[in-house]
Scaffold this motif. Structure first.
Motif, short mmCIF file in Angstrom:
data_model
loop_
_atom_site.label_atom_id
_atom_site.label_comp_id
_atom_site.label_asym_id
_atom_site.label_seq_id
_atom_site.Cartn_x
_atom_site.Cartn_y
_atom_site.Cartn_z
N HIS A 70 5.40 -31.98 69.78
CA HIS A 70 5.69 -31.10 71.08
C HIS A 70 6.91 -30.51 70.57
O HIS A 70 7.57 -29.73 71.50
CB HIS A 70 6.52 -32.30 71.95
CG HIS A 70 5.54 -33.12 72.84
ND1 HIS A 70 5.22 -34.30 72.86
CD2 HIS A 70 4.66 -32.59 73.74
CE1 HIS A 70 4.27 -34.60 73.78
NE2 HIS A 70 3.75 -33.57 74.37
N ALA B 22 3.13 -27.79 73.88
CA ALA B 22 3.95 -28.40 75.12
C ALA B 22 2.83 -29.43 75.89
O ALA B 22 1.72 -29.40 75.51
CB ALA B 22 4.35 -27.39 75.98
N SER B 23 3.47 -30.22 76.82
CA SER B 23 2.60 -31.01 77.63
C SER B 23 3.65 -30.89 78.76
O SER B 23 4.82 -30.70 79.04
CB SER B 23 2.79 -32.27 77.11
OG SER B 23 2.21 -32.83 75.98
N LYS C 235 7.39 -32.52 80.49
CA LYS C 235 8.51 -32.80 79.12
C LYS C 235 9.07 -31.62 78.81
O LYS C 235 9.25 -31.52 77.64
CB LYS C 235 7.58 -33.40 78.23
CG LYS C 235 6.89 -34.72 78.29
CD LYS C 235 6.13 -35.32 77.12
CE LYS C 235 5.56 -36.65 77.53
NZ LYS C 235 4.65 -37.29 76.47
N VAL D 247 10.37 -30.95 74.97
CA VAL D 247 9.49 -29.89 74.45
C VAL D 247 10.59 -28.58 74.10
O VAL D 247 10.44 -28.40 72.83
CB VAL D 247 8.50 -29.22 75.28
CG1 VAL D 247 7.86 -28.14 74.60
CG2 VAL D 247 7.45 -30.35 75.34
N HIS E 157 11.12 -27.76 69.99
CA HIS E 157 10.98 -26.46 69.58
C HIS E 157 12.25 -25.92 68.81
O HIS E 157 11.87 -25.10 67.95
CB HIS E 157 10.29 -25.49 70.61
CG HIS E 157 9.03 -25.43 71.10
ND1 HIS E 157 8.30 -26.70 71.62
CD2 HIS E 157 8.05 -24.71 70.87
CE1 HIS E 157 7.13 -26.32 71.56
NE2 HIS E 157 6.87 -25.14 71.09
#
Ligand code: NAD
Length: 256
Positions: free
Chosen positions: A141, A145-146, A149, A153, A157
């Motif tokens: 993540h 992405a998901s 979240k 995320v 990042h």
């Protein structure tokens, strides 16, 4: 690979990935400072069973003053801090417009800002000794992405960006800084998500399979042990030119 004489701090190492990495580093000979809110006595005993020198500090990684106390305690206990593993992390799943503001702030503090604080405090000693290994536990993540979240995320990042900046700032020194990006690992953090999926019908096996099938082509979990072995490799001389990497170990998640 011998890490005898080196001291490692692994944040959030009372369970899961952090404990797996702490055990692998201890097995390689490093002194260990443990941290986290889980069963510290069990974690201490597990490292001691490997014959390692080990201590525990209860710092809350969301609080900069406690992070500072943790770094100073590590240096006071063992004389140096050579290997820093920023692993403490939490998750919260909710759509962005329903995301509790306090949870956003806490996730950014623990999953991202704590690594800034540990690194800014550990780097002077590492630079003075011209040897250091910083390993930031990001996530798949951190690279993809998901839904649901957003805070996690964003933090992961950000942690990869922070890793690259520190890798460049230390590029001509004996200090390296890298991120590891695990896919699904069956730890308390993920068990909570499986339990949430199984809440409707209580079918844990189905929930586990569906969680893996959505993202992880191997249909199998990465293990804390495997991540520990990768961390030991990143501490080796062979890895001295691995700098600013975001190294995924994810059963093929990011190959898709
Ligand atoms: P875990 O819940 O087993 O471990 C998290 C650790 O962090 C625990 O020791 C916990 O006590 C500690 N912690 C939480 N809040 C803290 C705080 N404020 N101060 C100090 N310690 C605190 O979860 P895990 O899955 O082992 O996660 C470890 C790291 O790996 C996290 O950064 C997580 O985002 C990352 N990760 C996990 C997975 C996975 O599938 N499990 C995948 C990718 C990345």
């Amino acid at each position: 690979m011998s890490l005898h004489g080196k001291t490692a701090l692994v944040t959030g190492s009372t369970s899961g990935i952090g404990l797996g990495i702490a055990l692998a580093l201890a097995e390689a000979g490093a002194n260990l400072m443990l941290n986290g809110f889980g069963d510290s006595e069990a974690a201490l005993a597990a490292v001691r069973a490997l014959g390692g020198n080990v201590a525990y500090h209860p710092a809350d990684m969301s609080k900069p003053t406690e992070v500072e106390a943790l770094i100073h305690a590590t240096e006071a206990e063992f004389g140096s801090l050579d290997i820093l593993v920023n692993n403490a992390g939490i998750q919260h799943v909710a759509a962005v417009e329903e995301f509790p503001v306090e949870r956003w702030d806490t996730i950014i503090a623990i999953n991202l800002s704590s690594a800034f604080h540990t690194m800014r405090l550990a780097l002077p000693g590492m630079r003075a000794r011209n040897w250091g290994r910083i390993i930031n536990i990001a996530s798949a993540h951190g690279l993809a992405a998901s839904a649901g979240k957003s805070a996690y995320v964003a933090a992961k990042h950000g942690l990869i960006g922070l890793t690259k900046s520190v890798a460049l700032e230390t590029a001509t020194t004996g200090v390296t800084c890298n991120a590891i990006c695990p896919g699904w690992v069956l730890t308390p953090l993920v068990q909570q998500q499986i339990d949430a999926r199984a809440a409707a019908d209580g079918d844990i096996a189905r929930a586990r399979h569906e969680l893996l099938a959505e993202k992880q082509p191997s249909l199998d979990f990465v293990t804390p042990r495997q991540l520990g072995e990768l961390a030991v490799f990143l501490c080796s001389d062979a890895a001295v030119q691995v700098r600013g990497a975001a190294w995924n170990m994810d059963g093929g998640w990011l190959a898709q």
